[in-house]
Design a protein around this motif. Structure first.
Motif, mmCIF file in Angstrom:
data_model
loop_
_atom_site.group_PDB
_atom_site.id
_atom_site.type_symbol
_atom_site.label_atom_id
_atom_site.label_comp_id
_atom_site.label_asym_id
_atom_site.label_seq_id
_atom_site.Cartn_x
_atom_site.Cartn_y
_atom_site.Cartn_z
ATOM 1 N N SER A 104 0.861 -1.184 0.000
ATOM 2 C CA SER A 104 0.000 0.000 0.000
ATOM 3 C C SER A 104 0.896 1.233 0.000
ATOM 4 O O SER A 104 2.059 1.153 0.385
ATOM 5 N N HIS A 105 0.356 2.351 -0.443
ATOM 6 C CA HIS A 105 1.211 3.534 -0.561
ATOM 7 C C HIS A 105 0.877 4.604 0.473
ATOM 8 O O HIS A 105 -0.279 4.803 0.833
ATOM 9 N N MET A 106 1.947 5.259 0.940
ATOM 10 C CA MET A 106 1.829 6.277 1.983
ATOM 11 C C MET A 106 1.529 7.648 1.420
ATOM 12 O O MET A 106 0.971 8.497 2.115
ATOM 13 N N GLU A 137 -9.138 7.078 1.888
ATOM 14 C CA GLU A 137 -9.418 5.856 1.145
ATOM 15 C C GLU A 137 -8.237 5.450 0.257
ATOM 16 O O GLU A 137 -7.950 4.269 0.082
ATOM 17 N N ASP A 138 -7.570 6.441 -0.270
ATOM 18 C CA ASP A 138 -6.441 6.210 -1.178
ATOM 19 C C ASP A 138 -5.148 6.656 -0.538
ATOM 20 O O ASP A 138 -4.776 7.803 -0.634
ATOM 21 N N ASN A 139 -4.448 5.856 0.165
ATOM 22 C CA ASN A 139 -4.551 4.416 0.272
ATOM 23 C C ASN A 139 -4.549 4.009 1.752
ATOM 24 O O ASN A 139 -4.269 2.886 2.123
ATOM 25 N N GLY A 140 -4.922 5.041 2.620
ATOM 26 C CA GLY A 140 -4.850 4.858 4.066
ATOM 27 C C GLY A 140 -5.659 3.687 4.593
ATOM 28 O O GLY A 140 -5.198 2.910 5.421
ATOM 29 N N ASP A 169 5.696 7.552 -3.280
ATOM 30 C CA ASP A 169 5.763 7.930 -4.698
ATOM 31 C C ASP A 169 4.825 7.182 -5.645
ATOM 32 O O ASP A 169 5.064 7.153 -6.848
ATOM 33 N N GLU A 170 3.739 6.600 -5.138
ATOM 34 C CA GLU A 170 2.858 5.853 -6.048
ATOM 35 C C GLU A 170 2.118 6.782 -6.997
ATOM 36 O O GLU A 170 1.940 6.469 -8.176
ATOM 37 N N GLU A 171 1.725 7.933 -6.481
ATOM 38 C CA GLU A 171 0.881 8.826 -7.286
ATOM 39 C C GLU A 171 1.609 9.396 -8.496
ATOM 40 O O GLU A 171 0.978 9.829 -9.457
ATOM 41 N N LEU A 172 2.946 9.400 -8.439
ATOM 42 C CA LEU A 172 3.688 9.979 -9.563
ATOM 43 C C LEU A 172 4.587 8.954 -10.237
ATOM 44 O O LEU A 172 5.660 9.288 -10.754
ATOM 45 N N PRO A 196 -3.914 -3.688 -2.449
ATOM 46 C CA PRO A 196 -5.286 -3.237 -2.134
ATOM 47 C C PRO A 196 -5.469 -1.760 -2.452
ATOM 48 O O PRO A 196 -5.623 -0.941 -1.570
ATOM 49 N N ASP A 197 -5.448 -1.419 -3.735
ATOM 50 C CA ASP A 197 -5.466 -0.006 -4.131
ATOM 51 C C ASP A 197 -6.489 0.278 -5.230
ATOM 52 O O ASP A 197 -6.403 1.292 -5.905
ATOM 53 N N ALA A 198 -7.419 -0.638 -5.434
ATOM 54 C CA ALA A 198 -8.540 -0.403 -6.357
ATOM 55 C C ALA A 198 -9.553 -1.478 -6.026
ATOM 56 O O ALA A 198 -9.215 -2.495 -5.413
HETATM 57 ZN ZN ZN Z 1 -3.817 4.783 -4.616
#
Ligand code: ZN
Length: 417
Positions: A104-106, A137-140, A169-172, A196-198
């Motif tokens: 999961s991403h911070m 929700e994204d991604n907490g 750095d997931e968003e970019l 678990p990101d969608a």
């Molecule tokens: Zn996400």
């Protein structure tokens, strides 16, 4: 029912009840943890933030407080970020030769238009079973769910090695996140991945495939002139429009394969989107034009071939119109081979969804990109799953507490089975 099967069934029922009990007992702590996390901004330097450092420090303490002490850091250097790094955390419970990873991403996207928020995006508001805040929700939601699932699994008995990866750095694009972790050789043969990101609001969609994406910028250079004397110039708008209409029709018909795994759009798409402004007045023929094409392409096609088709069409229309049409790659992501429905991770995720949520999941493909694509590209099997309302990047983003708790239940079931 046969005696021994009855026994298995009764034992299974008892362990399912116990699992649900343990996970539910963490609900209050999960809500508090997500709320605390929301109050620590975690926006990348490119989007005007300091990066994920403070949030990572908080998560390391949270892991420790919850008895998860095998923690490794795999921080990527980044001079623009706080402390010069983009943190990546790997926390392990259980042991075994291969591992089940939950990634999961911070990082979060920025707030966007602040006036659209009804509450402070960096101060969690709990209302009607929902937690509001940027990154809730994204991604907490999934990140916190995975942490408490690991804690639950430790109490119930972890079956093998489970690794929680909290990445930056997931968003970019993930260069300083999961891609960096992969480049450091952290993944072993036989490892499998849950991202678990969608997901859908029922939790019944398991994503096993993603499309390629290609964002192309089309720049046209003609010659500006007075609108009353078109022959003395070259109308860039006309040249670009001719190219646009032909290229779109051509690409849709040439790359028209269907794959019903991808819903609701089971084919490739090639859509002109952003149009940059040109002249300010009506009576000038524009000498330049710039627009973008957003393409989402089935993984069976070759991205390079599509790009060279676009360029060839651009050449043809350049010759025909006297303008210079150039196609540049603004951003692209190549889709890895899809994960099979019969892979261990897909089967395991489906089984846990059935058992804990009591629903029948289906396998899907999506047009977007997640961390799963990056691990798939390295030859691993990955499933993308979570229960979410699709609030990512929106104002008044929220996480449904019930989803966070039941998703933790599904993950726990995967860790102990
Ligand atoms: Zn996400």
């Amino acid at each position: 029912m046969h005696g021994s099967r009855m026994l298995i069934w009764v034992t299974q029922m008892a362990s399912d009840v116990k699992l649900a009990e343990v996970v539910r007992s963490f609900e209050k702590d999960m809500v508090k943890a997500l709320g605390d996390m929301i109050s620590i901004p975690s926006i990348s330097p490119e989007s005007g933030g300091e990066g994920e450092y403070d949030r990572a420090e908080f998560l390391v303490s949270l892991l420790r407080e919850n008895g998860i002490t095998a923690i490794e850091r795999c921080d990527a250097p980044d001079r623009k970020a706080k402390k010069g790094r983009r943190p990546n955390i790997i926390a392990t419970v259980g042991s075994g030769r291969s591992s089940l990873w939950v990634i999961s991403h911070m990082d979060t996207v920025p707030v966007g238009d602040r006036t659209l928020w009804k509450t402070d995006p960096f101060s969690a508001a709990v209302k009607n079973g929902k937690i509001y805040g940027r990154g809730s929700e994204d991604n907490g939601q999934s990140l916190i769910a995975s942490l408490f699932a690991a804690k639950a699994a430790m109490q119930l008995g972890v079956s093998s090695s489970v690794k929680l990866a909290f990445v930056s750095d997931e968003e970019l694009g993930s260069a300083k996140g999961i891609t960096y972790v992969a480049s450091k050789g952290k993944f072993a043969k036989g490892d499998e991945f849950l991202v678990p990101d969608a997901g859908s609001s029922k939790g019944d969609e398991i994503e096993i495939a993603e499309k390629h994406s290609l964002w192309a910028r089309v720049k046209t250079e003609g010659r500006q002139t007075h609108a009353s004397m078109p022959t003395t110039g070259v109308n860039a708008k006309v040249a670009a429009s001719r190219f646009l209409v032909f290229a779109r029709d051509y690409l849709y018909s040439r790359y028209s394969a269907r794959d019903d795994l991808f819903q609701p759009v089971p084919y490739s798409t090639f859509e002109p989107t952003r149009q940059m402004s040109n002249v300010e007045n009506v009576n000038t023929i524009p000498g330049t034009d710039e627009f973008y094409i957003d393409s989402r392409i089935l993984p069976s096609y070759n991205l390079g071939r599509i790009l060279s088709d676009m360029r060839e069409i651009a050449d043809v229309f350049s010759r025909q119109t006297g303008a210079r049409i150039k196609v540049e790659v603004f951003r692209k992501s190549t889709a890895a081979s899809p994960t099979s429905k019969d892979s261990v991770i897909a089967t395991k995720t489906a089984e846990a969804v059935r058992r804990v949520l009591g629903i029948e999941p289906r396998f899907v493909g999506i047009g977007g990109g997640t961390c799963a694509n990056i691990v798939r590209a390295r030859g691993f099997q990955a499933a993308v799953w979570s229960t979410e309302d699709g609030m990512a990047h929106q104002p008044n983003e929220y996480s449904v507490i019930r989803n966070m708790v039941s998703d933790a239940g599904v993950m726990t079931s995967m860790f102990v089975s």
